[in-house]
Design a protein around this motif. Structure first.
Motif, PDB file in Angstrom:
ATOM      1  N   TYR A  91       0.825  -1.206   0.000  1.00  0.00           N
ATOM      2  CA  TYR A  91       0.000   0.000   0.000  1.00  0.00           C
ATOM      3  C   TYR A  91       0.860   1.257   0.000  1.00  0.00           C
ATOM      4  CZ  TYR A  91      -3.086   3.733   1.476  1.00  0.00           C
ATOM      5  OH  TYR A  91      -3.755   4.928   1.547  1.00  0.00           O
ATOM      6  N   PHE A  92       1.833   1.332   0.915  1.00  0.00           N
ATOM      7  CA  PHE A  92       2.661   2.530   1.011  1.00  0.00           C
ATOM      8  C   PHE A  92       3.481   2.755  -0.260  1.00  0.00           C
ATOM      9  CE2 PHE A  92       2.420   1.898   5.789  1.00  0.00           C
ATOM     10  CZ  PHE A  92       1.565   2.975   5.972  1.00  0.00           C
ATOM     11  N   ALA A  93       3.909   1.689  -0.915  1.00  0.00           N
ATOM     12  CA  ALA A  93       4.693   1.836  -2.142  1.00  0.00           C
ATOM     13  C   ALA A  93       3.864   2.427  -3.270  1.00  0.00           C
ATOM     14  CB  ALA A  93       5.265   0.484  -2.559  1.00  0.00           C
ATOM     15  N   ALA A  94       2.563   2.121  -3.303  1.00  0.00           N
ATOM     16  CA  ALA A  94       1.703   2.587  -4.395  1.00  0.00           C
ATOM     17  C   ALA A  94       1.028   3.914  -4.088  1.00  0.00           C
ATOM     18  CB  ALA A  94       0.645   1.524  -4.702  1.00  0.00           C
ATOM     19  N   ALA A  95       0.917   4.288  -2.823  1.00  0.00           N
ATOM     20  CA  ALA A  95       0.163   5.480  -2.443  1.00  0.00           C
ATOM     21  C   ALA A  95       0.950   6.750  -2.710  1.00  0.00           C
ATOM     22  CB  ALA A  95      -0.220   5.399  -0.970  1.00  0.00           C
ATOM     23  N   GLU A  96       0.213   7.811  -3.000  1.00  0.00           N
ATOM     24  CA  GLU A  96       0.821   9.128  -3.088  1.00  0.00           C
ATOM     25  C   GLU A  96       1.283   9.553  -1.696  1.00  0.00           C
ATOM     26  OE1 GLU A  96       1.440  10.934  -5.782  1.00  0.00           O
ATOM     27  OE2 GLU A  96       0.655   9.297  -7.022  1.00  0.00           O
ATOM     28  N   PRO A  97       2.329  10.390  -1.597  1.00  0.00           N
ATOM     29  CA  PRO A  97       2.855  10.755  -0.273  1.00  0.00           C
ATOM     30  C   PRO A  97       1.805  11.301   0.690  1.00  0.00           C
ATOM     31  CG  PRO A  97       4.385  11.435  -1.973  1.00  0.00           C
ATOM     32  CD  PRO A  97       3.167  10.931  -2.678  1.00  0.00           C
ATOM     33  N   LEU A  98       0.891  12.151   0.203  1.00  0.00           N
ATOM     34  CA  LEU A  98      -0.097  12.723   1.104  1.00  0.00           C
ATOM     35  C   LEU A  98      -1.083  11.663   1.581  1.00  0.00           C
ATOM     36  CD1 LEU A  98      -1.148  15.160   2.552  1.00  0.00           C
ATOM     37  CD2 LEU A  98      -2.391  15.845   0.489  1.00  0.00           C
ATOM     38  N   ASP A  99      -1.513  10.764   0.693  1.00  0.00           N
ATOM     39  CA  ASP A  99      -2.386   9.667   1.112  1.00  0.00           C
ATOM     40  C   ASP A  99      -1.671   8.743   2.090  1.00  0.00           C
ATOM     41  OD1 ASP A  99      -4.507  10.546  -0.312  1.00  0.00           O
ATOM     42  OD2 ASP A  99      -4.653   8.850  -1.666  1.00  0.00           O
ATOM     43  N   ALA A 100      -0.391   8.467   1.815  1.00  0.00           N
ATOM     44  CA  ALA A 100       0.384   7.596   2.703  1.00  0.00           C
ATOM     45  C   ALA A 100       0.496   8.202   4.098  1.00  0.00           C
ATOM     46  CB  ALA A 100       1.765   7.346   2.116  1.00  0.00           C
ATOM     47  N   ALA A 101       0.669   9.536   4.156  1.00  0.00           N
ATOM     48  CA  ALA A 101       0.780  10.202   5.452  1.00  0.00           C
ATOM     49  C   ALA A 101      -0.528  10.093   6.237  1.00  0.00           C
ATOM     50  CB  ALA A 101       1.172  11.664   5.262  1.00  0.00           C
ATOM     51  N   TRP A 102      -1.668  10.289   5.562  1.00  0.00           N
ATOM     52  CA  TRP A 102      -2.946  10.169   6.243  1.00  0.00           C
ATOM     53  C   TRP A 102      -3.209   8.728   6.688  1.00  0.00           C
ATOM     54  CZ3 TRP A 102      -5.932  13.428   8.566  1.00  0.00           C
ATOM     55  CH2 TRP A 102      -5.935  14.774   8.202  1.00  0.00           C
ATOM     56  N   ALA A 103      -2.869   7.767   5.834  1.00  0.00           N
ATOM     57  CA  ALA A 103      -3.049   6.366   6.210  1.00  0.00           C
ATOM     58  C   ALA A 103      -2.197   6.013   7.423  1.00  0.00           C
ATOM     59  CB  ALA A 103      -2.687   5.460   5.034  1.00  0.00           C
ATOM     60  N   LEU A 104      -0.975   6.547   7.461  1.00  0.00           N
ATOM     61  CA  LEU A 104      -0.095   6.275   8.598  1.00  0.00           C
ATOM     62  C   LEU A 104      -0.675   6.854   9.878  1.00  0.00           C
ATOM     63  CD1 LEU A 104       2.628   5.092   9.465  1.00  0.00           C
ATOM     64  CD2 LEU A 104       3.656   7.324   8.991  1.00  0.00           C
ATOM     65  N   GLN A 105      -1.240   8.045   9.799  1.00  0.00           N
ATOM     66  CA  GLN A 105      -1.834   8.641  10.989  1.00  0.00           C
ATOM     67  C   GLN A 105      -2.991   7.798  11.519  1.00  0.00           C
ATOM     68  OE1 GLN A 105      -4.695  11.765  10.880  1.00  0.00           O
ATOM     69  NE2 GLN A 105      -3.489  13.066  12.231  1.00  0.00           N
ATOM     70  N   VAL A 106      -3.807   7.276  10.596  1.00  0.00           N
ATOM     71  CA  VAL A 106      -4.941   6.452  11.014  1.00  0.00           C
ATOM     72  C   VAL A 106      -4.457   5.130  11.596  1.00  0.00           C
ATOM     73  CG1 VAL A 106      -6.976   5.220  10.204  1.00  0.00           C
ATOM     74  CG2 VAL A 106      -6.512   7.525   9.365  1.00  0.00           C
ATOM     75  N   LEU A 107      -3.483   4.496  10.951  1.00  0.00           N
ATOM     76  CA  LEU A 107      -3.009   3.194  11.409  1.00  0.00           C
ATOM     77  C   LEU A 107      -2.345   3.277  12.778  1.00  0.00           C
ATOM     78  CD1 LEU A 107      -1.509   1.879   8.043  1.00  0.00           C
ATOM     79  CD2 LEU A 107      -3.546   1.004   9.196  1.00  0.00           C
ATOM     80  N   LEU A 108      -1.622   4.361  13.024  1.00  0.00           N
ATOM     81  CA  LEU A 108      -0.926   4.511  14.298  1.00  0.00           C
ATOM     82  C   LEU A 108      -1.787   5.188  15.349  1.00  0.00           C
ATOM     83  CD1 LEU A 108       2.652   5.586  13.125  1.00  0.00           C
ATOM     84  CD2 LEU A 108       1.804   3.308  13.683  1.00  0.00           C
TER      85      LEU A 108
END
Length: 693
Positions: free
Chosen positions: A27-44
């Motif tokens: 997921y992180f490899a395919a996601a745009e940086p801003l989407d990856a940052a939001w996903a990381l905030q939700v996951l953590l």
């Protein structure tokens, strides 16, 4: 949004950690940086902000789908989660216009920054229409995720370590470095994401950033082994396990910060510690415990006093005076801007002692010797012990100028200008460890200047204290020390390997916590309620009660003690207990009542949970919505950490960390403990209106 919903589903269905890590990396490899940052905030779970309550979403669903309320409640009772119930029941709304663009094609950051906040900002029918329009184009999984994001209740069940492992595999960076970069505040942005995965250390220069906390594992000694840990007692540092708030006090680049273990900035609640941090040399990070410790007292106040300071953004002068706090420091993580976590604990402790222990108040061991400006070992820094016997004691340990007496010792009359001598660190063979190269550096001596004026001063830095090391000459002393912790308002002992570095997270083998035995009372099961999530169909939330007064002889006869049927102990009350004399009325035993005392959710194994669930269903006496009252015959031993008087509880007592210790099948309900026993325990352990022990 589609990709993120797919990730959540894959994580939920994955059986092993490697499969979850692979899903995160993909997921992180395919996601745009801003989407990856939001996903990381939700996951953590860096920020669980509730935009709309679950009750409001339930109302919006019912109004849109036309289902009766009782049917929704019945489904929720089976599922155990409002968002999942909505995802299963929502059929779509006929005649409602869908969003102009398929919402599932919109990036995650568009949902988090625009769609969801915009719907939450509306009110009444406008909000209901906006939410239902969002739901129109979503399948069940996407609808579930969107509801969870609105309520802030998305819990994926993925530990931070797995997320960090995935990021390390993606970036090629060390996991410890990534953990450090993730500490503290996290504002999702493309720049933050790129800095997190940057190959250089450019992303590390954040003055307020704390280090990942090193956590201890619970010690469970083998009763057949004479030694609870490997090695000799001299290989371990023994300290009290203080009953406060773990925190890191940081002083960098002219700013001071206090972080809790939960990665929250808490210095607004403790302004006096920010003042103390300003007295530290630049580039210093201390790891320690925030405690309420009134001046002149031999030990800190109970945790209940500290609770009065929590959540106060600007504590008033009266509260600051009534509940003065200190930081009891037990580790030094950064010194003059240098990360020293890789040093063995013996070296870090030596540097901490020099920083927090004034030369005139202690006799440092050889490991704490430092070189003078000329580089000769043993020469004291300016203002130290050789500056003259009339010099005022200095250094942050003047903060702790009160010597720490052994439990039961009378501190009255103690010379508060004299601190106990420090115990030199020795190896298991009795040899002193190799001297710290850093402590022989003449440059370091200039950094280790005493900080404080005389003991008893009101200077801010007097709020810093050195956590005292407890002497340990034999493993046989550990148990006695552990059980004496309550006398100093500590939870137990900490045992730390002197050769250990300061590692991130919980790594078994180097740091151990050995808590004192919990308090215990036998209580009667009164009420039960179904759990949530996977336990939605089982009664796993229990309320227990104590008798309002102890069992007396007349109660024993009235309540059936001694009968063949143990259940009769909760039966008839008020029976005649003695033969009346001529002309006397028969004596009646006044009925006793059970009073709610505590709730507990843990402690039973799966087999016991299933057995008790079946019993609850067949012995229900009343129903109050989701709560069932049961026959008061089952007794359980409750373990807990402390008691506190409370006007908000029916029993007048608040219980700290209650859990089920064991199912007392051998004990009739009439022999359970009473409120008098709880109050006696409260007073015996030093409890007051504001104290827990």
């Amino acid at each position: 949004m589609q990709a993120f919903a797919d990730l959540i589903e894959r994580l939920d269905r994955s059986a092993g950690t490697s499969e979850r890590v692979e899903a995160l990396v993909a997921y992180f490899a395919a996601a745009e940086p801003l989407d990856a940052a939001w996903a990381l905030q939700v996951l953590l779970a860096k920020r669980r902000r509730r935009l709309i309550t679950g009750r409001r979403l339930r109302q919006i669903c019912l109004e849109g789908c036309g289902l009766p309320e009782w049917l929704f409640d019945a489904c929720h009772a089976q599922v155990g989660d409002s968002a999942e119930t909505i995802a299963l029941l929502w059929p779509g709304e006929a005649g409602m216009a869908a969003m102009p663009t398929s919402v599932t094609d919109l990036p995650l950051h568009h949902w988090m920054e625009q769609l969801l906040p915009a719907a939450a900002a509306l009110e009444g029918e406008e909000q209901a229409v906006a939410v239902r329009r969002l739901w129109q184009g979503l399948d069940g999984q996407q609808l579930l995720v969107s509801c969870k994001l609105l309520t802030g209740g998305l819990r994926v069940g993925v530990a931070q370590g797995l997320v960090v492992r995935a990021l390390a595999r993606l970036s090629g960076l060390d996991e410890a470095l990534l953990q450090h970069r993730l500490m503290g505040a996290f504002t999702p942005s493309a720049a933050v994401w790129n800095a997190l995965l940057a190959p250089t250390e450019d992303g590390d220069a954040v003055p307020s950033r704390p280090y990942p906390f090193c956590l201890a594992s619970p010690l469970e000694p083998d009763p057949e082994s004479p030694a609870p840990l490997e090695g000799a007692p001299g290989d371990w540092l023994v300290e009290w396990k203080w009953d406060g708030i773990r925190g890191q006090l940081i002083h960098r680049q002219g700013g001071s910060f206090l972080w809790s273990r939960g990665e929250e900035l808490i210095h607004e609640a403790f302004p006096e510690l920010l003042e103390a941090a300003a007295c530290l040399p630049p580039g210093t990070v201390l790891d320690g415990e925030v405690l309420v410790w009134p001046p002149g007292r031999p030990h800190p106040a109970p945790f209940a006093q500290l609770q009065r300071r929590l959540g106060r953004r600007r504590p008033g002068r009266a509260l600051l005076a009534e509940c003065p706090v200190v930081l009891v420091a037990y580790d030094l993580l950064e010194w003059h801007g240098e990360d020293i976590r890789a040093w063995p604990l013996s070296r870090r402790r030596s540097a901490l002692e020099v920083l927090l222990q004034p030369p005139l108040q202690a006799t440092p061991g050889p490991a704490a010797e430092v070189s003078g400006p000329g580089g000769e070992p043993g020469e004291a820094p300016p203002g130290g012990a050789d500056a003259g016997t009339d010099a005022e004691p200095q250094g942050p340990a003047a903060v702790a100028s009160d010597p720490q007496p052994e439990p039961g010792a009378n501190p009255e009359g103690a010379d508060r200008r004299t601190a106990p001598a420090l115990t030199p660190f020795v190896t298991g063979g009795g040899e002193q460890p190799e001297r710290d190269e850093h402590l022989r550096d003449g440059v370091l001596v200039a950094r280790l200047q005493p900080l404080l004026p005389a003991a008893g001063s009101d200077a801010p830095a007097t709020r810093l204290r050195l956590s005292p090391a407890r002497p340990l000459t034999s493993w046989e002393d550990v148990e006695a020390l552990r059980q004496s912790a309550d006398a100093v308002n500590a939870e137990g002992l900490m045992l730390k390997a002197l050769a250990s570095p300061y590692r991130a997270g919980r790594r078994r083998g180097a740091w151990w916590k050995h808590k004192r035995e919990p308090f215990r009372l036998d209580a009667v099961l009164l009420y039960a309620q179904a759990g949530s999530g996977r336990r939605a169909n089982l009664f796993t939330d229990y309320t227990f009660g104590l008798w309002e007064r102890p069992l007396e002889p007349q109660d024993a006869a009235a309540e059936g003690i001694g009968r063949d049927d143990p259940a009769a102990a909760s039966g008839a009350q008020g029976e005649t207990v003695s033969e009346p004399m001529d002309g006397e009325q028969p004596l009646q035993a006044p009925p006793r009542r059970l009073v709610s005392f505590a709730k507990a959710y843990s402690g039973l194994d799966n087999r016991e949970i299933l057995e008790l669930d079946r019993w609850i269903r067949s012995h229900t006496t009343e129903r109050f919505g989701p709560v069932r009252a049961v026959e008061p015959v089952q007794v359980f031993e409750l373990a807990f950490e402390g008691l506190q008087r409370s006007g908000r509880h029916r029993s007048g007592i608040a219980v700290r960390f209650p859990r089920i210790s064991r199912w007392r099948r051998d004990k009739p309900a009439a022999e359970a403990d009473s409120l008098e026993a709880a109050l006696a325990l409260l007073e015996r352990t030093g409890g007051t209106m504001d104290g827990s022990r």
